[in-house]
Scaffold this motif. Structure first.
Motif, PDB file in Angstrom:
ATOM      1  N   GLY A   1       0.820  -1.207   0.000  1.00  7.17           N
ATOM      2  CA  GLY A   1       0.000   0.000   0.000  1.00  7.17           C
ATOM      3  C   GLY A   1       0.857   1.261   0.000  1.00  7.17           C
ATOM      4  N   THR A   2       0.280   2.348  -0.447  1.00  5.53           N
ATOM      5  CA  THR A   2       0.967   3.627  -0.402  1.00  5.53           C
ATOM      6  C   THR A   2       0.289   4.523   0.625  1.00  5.53           C
ATOM      7  N   ASN A   3       1.104   5.274   1.346  1.00  3.63           N
ATOM      8  CA  ASN A   3       0.595   6.217   2.339  1.00  3.63           C
ATOM      9  C   ASN A   3       1.667   7.264   2.591  1.00  3.63           C
ATOM     10  N   ARG A   4       1.493   8.071   3.588  1.00  2.00           N
ATOM     11  CA  ARG A   4       2.444   9.156   3.839  1.00  2.00           C
ATOM     12  C   ARG A   4       3.865   8.644   4.076  1.00  2.00           C
ATOM     13  N   LEU A   5       4.001   7.483   4.695  1.00  2.00           N
ATOM     14  CA  LEU A   5       5.327   6.952   4.987  1.00  2.00           C
ATOM     15  C   LEU A   5       6.054   6.482   3.736  1.00  2.00           C
ATOM     16  N   THR A   6       5.335   6.194   2.665  1.00  2.00           N
ATOM     17  CA  THR A   6       5.959   5.650   1.460  1.00  2.00           C
ATOM     18  C   THR A   6       6.117   6.682   0.344  1.00  2.00           C
ATOM     19  N   ARG A   7       5.868   7.926   0.612  1.00  2.00           N
ATOM     20  CA  ARG A   7       5.838   8.938  -0.448  1.00  2.00           C
ATOM     21  C   ARG A   7       7.155   9.090  -1.187  1.00  2.00           C
ATOM     22  N   TYR A   8       8.282   8.757  -0.571  1.00  2.00           N
ATOM     23  CA  TYR A   8       9.582   8.897  -1.229  1.00  2.00           C
ATOM     24  C   TYR A   8       9.843   7.786  -2.241  1.00  2.00           C
ATOM     25  N   TRP A   9       9.153   6.679  -2.118  1.00  2.00           N
ATOM     26  CA  TRP A   9       9.454   5.512  -2.938  1.00  2.00           C
ATOM     27  C   TRP A   9       8.389   5.188  -3.963  1.00  2.00           C
ATOM     28  N   GLY A  10       7.264   5.842  -3.913  1.00  2.00           N
ATOM     29  CA  GLY A  10       6.197   5.583  -4.873  1.00  2.00           C
ATOM     30  C   GLY A  10       5.755   4.135  -4.851  1.00  2.00           C
ATOM     31  N   ASP A  11       5.781   3.495  -6.006  1.00  2.00           N
ATOM     32  CA  ASP A  11       5.316   2.106  -6.124  1.00  2.00           C
ATOM     33  C   ASP A  11       6.463   1.099  -6.108  1.00  2.00           C
ATOM     34  N   ASP A  12       7.567   1.405  -5.437  1.00  2.00           N
ATOM     35  CA  ASP A  12       8.706   0.486  -5.359  1.00  2.00           C
ATOM     36  C   ASP A  12       8.266  -0.778  -4.625  1.00  2.00           C
ATOM     37  N   SER A  13       8.068  -1.861  -5.380  1.00  2.00           N
ATOM     38  CA  SER A  13       7.529  -3.084  -4.779  1.00  2.00           C
ATOM     39  C   SER A  13       8.510  -3.763  -3.835  1.00  2.00           C
ATOM     40  N   GLY A  14       9.770  -3.372  -3.866  1.00  2.00           N
ATOM     41  CA  GLY A  14      10.753  -3.982  -2.984  1.00  2.00           C
ATOM     42  C   GLY A  14      10.910  -3.263  -1.653  1.00  2.00           C
ATOM     43  N   LEU A  15      10.086  -2.262  -1.405  1.00  2.00           N
ATOM     44  CA  LEU A  15      10.205  -1.481  -0.166  1.00  2.00           C
ATOM     45  C   LEU A  15       9.777  -2.309   1.041  1.00  2.00           C
ATOM     46  N   ARG A  16      10.613  -2.302   2.076  1.00  2.00           N
ATOM     47  CA  ARG A  16      10.289  -2.937   3.357  1.00  2.00           C
ATOM     48  C   ARG A  16      10.539  -1.928   4.460  1.00  2.00           C
ATOM     49  N   LEU A  17       9.563  -1.731   5.316  1.00  2.00           N
ATOM     50  CA  LEU A  17       9.695  -0.823   6.451  1.00  2.00           C
ATOM     51  C   LEU A  17       9.752  -1.626   7.737  1.00  2.00           C
ATOM     52  N   THR A  18      10.652  -1.235   8.624  1.00  2.00           N
ATOM     53  CA  THR A  18      10.763  -1.856   9.944  1.00  2.00           C
ATOM     54  C   THR A  18      10.700  -0.757  10.986  1.00  2.00           C
ATOM     55  N   CYS A  19       9.756  -0.852  11.900  1.00  2.00           N
ATOM     56  CA  CYS A  19       9.651   0.139  12.973  1.00  2.00           C
ATOM     57  C   CYS A  19      10.704  -0.173  14.025  1.00  2.00           C
ATOM     58  N   GLU A  20      11.579   0.776  14.270  1.00  2.00           N
ATOM     59  CA  GLU A  20      12.623   0.624  15.284  1.00  2.00           C
ATOM     60  C   GLU A  20      12.155   1.167  16.635  1.00  2.00           C
ATOM     61  N   SER A  21      11.340   2.221  16.602  1.00  2.00           N
ATOM     62  CA  SER A  21      10.777   2.764  17.842  1.00  2.00           C
ATOM     63  C   SER A  21       9.537   3.588  17.522  1.00  2.00           C
ATOM     64  N   VAL A  22       8.659   3.646  18.507  1.00  2.00           N
ATOM     65  CA  VAL A  22       7.433   4.432  18.395  1.00  2.00           C
ATOM     66  C   VAL A  22       7.123   5.015  19.767  1.00  2.00           C
ATOM     67  N   VAL A  23       6.825   6.323  19.793  1.00  2.00           N
ATOM     68  CA  VAL A  23       6.527   7.021  21.038  1.00  2.00           C
ATOM     69  C   VAL A  23       5.291   7.885  20.808  1.00  2.00           C
ATOM     70  N   ALA A  24       4.360   7.835  21.748  1.00  2.00           N
ATOM     71  CA  ALA A  24       3.159   8.659  21.649  1.00  2.00           C
ATOM     72  C   ALA A  24       3.100   9.632  22.817  1.00  2.00           C
ATOM     73  N   ASP A  25       2.667  10.849  22.522  1.00  2.00           N
ATOM     74  CA  ASP A  25       2.462  11.867  23.541  1.00  2.00           C
ATOM     75  C   ASP A  25       1.254  12.687  23.120  1.00  2.00           C
ATOM     76  N   GLY A  26       0.199  12.557  23.862  1.00  2.00           N
ATOM     77  CA  GLY A  26      -1.034  13.258  23.501  1.00  2.00           C
ATOM     78  C   GLY A  26      -1.542  12.764  22.162  1.00  2.00           C
ATOM     79  N   ASP A  27      -1.771  13.695  21.224  1.00  2.00           N
ATOM     80  CA  ASP A  27      -2.290  13.322  19.914  1.00  2.00           C
ATOM     81  C   ASP A  27      -1.194  13.105  18.881  1.00  2.00           C
TER      82      ASP A  27
END
Length: 108
Positions: free
Chosen positions: A37-63
Protein backbone atom coordinates in the motif's frame (compact mmCIF):
# COMPACT_ATOMS: atom_id res chain seq x y z
CA UNK A 1 -8.07 19.36 43.64
CA UNK A 2 -11.19 20.67 41.95
CA UNK A 3 -11.92 17.52 39.93
CA UNK A 4 -13.05 14.38 41.74
CA UNK A 5 -10.56 11.53 41.59
CA UNK A 6 -12.89 9.51 39.39
CA UNK A 7 -13.00 12.41 36.89
CA UNK A 8 -9.21 12.77 36.89
CA UNK A 9 -8.80 9.02 36.53
CA UNK A 10 -11.26 8.98 33.63
CA UNK A 11 -9.31 11.75 31.87
CA UNK A 12 -6.01 9.92 32.40
CA UNK A 13 -7.39 6.62 31.08
CA UNK A 14 -9.04 8.32 28.10
CA UNK A 15 -5.77 10.07 27.18
CA UNK A 16 -3.85 6.80 27.54
CA UNK A 17 -6.34 4.95 25.32
CA UNK A 18 -6.10 7.68 22.64
CA UNK A 19 -2.28 7.50 22.72
CA UNK A 20 -2.34 3.72 22.34
CA UNK A 21 -4.88 3.97 19.50
CA UNK A 22 -2.70 6.54 17.74
CA UNK A 23 0.37 4.30 18.09
CA UNK A 24 -1.58 1.40 16.60
CA UNK A 25 -2.73 3.60 13.70
CA UNK A 26 0.85 4.67 12.99
CA UNK A 27 2.05 1.06 13.10
CA UNK A 28 -0.80 0.09 10.77
CA UNK A 29 0.68 2.46 8.16
CA UNK A 30 3.90 0.43 8.27
CA UNK A 31 2.00 -2.84 7.94
CA UNK A 32 0.01 -1.47 5.00
CA UNK A 33 3.20 -0.26 3.29
CA UNK A 34 4.78 -3.69 3.69
CA UNK A 35 1.72 -5.17 1.95
CA UNK A 36 2.25 -2.88 -1.03
CA UNK A 37 0.00 0.00 0.00
CA UNK A 38 0.97 3.63 -0.40
CA UNK A 39 0.59 6.22 2.34
CA UNK A 40 2.44 9.16 3.84
CA UNK A 41 5.33 6.95 4.99
CA UNK A 42 5.96 5.65 1.46
CA UNK A 43 5.84 8.94 -0.45
CA UNK A 44 9.58 8.90 -1.23
CA UNK A 45 9.45 5.51 -2.94
CA UNK A 46 6.20 5.58 -4.87
CA UNK A 47 5.32 2.11 -6.12
CA UNK A 48 8.71 0.49 -5.36
CA UNK A 49 7.53 -3.08 -4.78
CA UNK A 50 10.75 -3.98 -2.98
CA UNK A 51 10.21 -1.48 -0.17
CA UNK A 52 10.29 -2.94 3.36
CA UNK A 53 9.70 -0.82 6.45
CA UNK A 54 10.76 -1.86 9.94
CA UNK A 55 9.65 0.14 12.97
CA UNK A 56 12.62 0.62 15.28
CA UNK A 57 10.78 2.76 17.84
CA UNK A 58 7.43 4.43 18.40
CA UNK A 59 6.53 7.02 21.04
CA UNK A 60 3.16 8.66 21.65
CA UNK A 61 2.46 11.87 23.54
CA UNK A 62 -1.03 13.26 23.50
CA UNK A 63 -2.29 13.32 19.91
CA UNK A 64 1.22 12.94 18.42
CA UNK A 65 3.19 9.84 17.49
CA UNK A 66 6.89 9.78 16.62
CA UNK A 67 8.33 6.91 14.60
CA UNK A 68 11.86 5.80 13.76
CA UNK A 69 11.63 3.49 10.78
CA UNK A 70 14.25 1.69 8.71
CA UNK A 71 13.28 1.65 5.03
CA UNK A 72 14.99 -0.81 2.69
CA UNK A 73 14.82 -1.40 -1.04
CA UNK A 74 17.07 -3.52 -3.23
CA UNK A 75 19.21 -0.42 -3.90
CA UNK A 76 19.65 1.27 -0.51
CA UNK A 77 18.50 1.78 3.09
CA UNK A 78 17.31 4.85 4.95
CA UNK A 79 16.15 5.94 8.38
CA UNK A 80 12.80 7.72 8.33
CA UNK A 81 11.95 9.87 11.34
CA UNK A 82 8.29 10.80 11.28
CA UNK A 83 5.87 12.69 13.45
CA UNK A 84 2.13 12.29 12.99
CA UNK A 85 -0.70 14.16 14.69
CA UNK A 86 -4.09 12.48 14.81
CA UNK A 87 -7.54 13.99 15.31
CA UNK A 88 -10.14 12.49 17.65
CA UNK A 89 -11.49 10.28 14.85
CA UNK A 90 -8.04 8.81 14.13
CA UNK A 91 -7.33 10.80 10.98
CA UNK A 92 -3.88 12.23 10.27
CA UNK A 93 -4.05 16.02 10.49
CA UNK A 94 -0.30 16.74 10.44
CA UNK A 95 2.71 14.81 9.18
CA UNK A 96 6.40 15.71 9.21
CA UNK A 97 9.39 13.56 8.35
CA UNK A 98 13.12 13.47 7.76
CA UNK A 99 14.77 10.88 5.55
CA UNK A 100 18.41 9.99 6.24
CA UNK A 101 20.34 7.64 3.94
CA UNK A 102 22.18 4.87 5.75
CA UNK A 103 25.81 4.51 4.78
CA UNK A 104 28.40 1.78 5.20
CA UNK A 105 29.54 2.90 8.66
CA UNK A 106 29.54 0.84 11.86
CA UNK A 107 26.13 -0.55 12.75
CA UNK A 108 24.60 0.31 9.39
Amino acid sequence: MTTPLSGALHELLTAHCAQERNKELALALITAANRGGTNRLTRYWGDDSGLRLTCESVVADGDRVALRVTARTERASWTLLGELRFDEAGGIVEYYDVLVPLGDGPGE
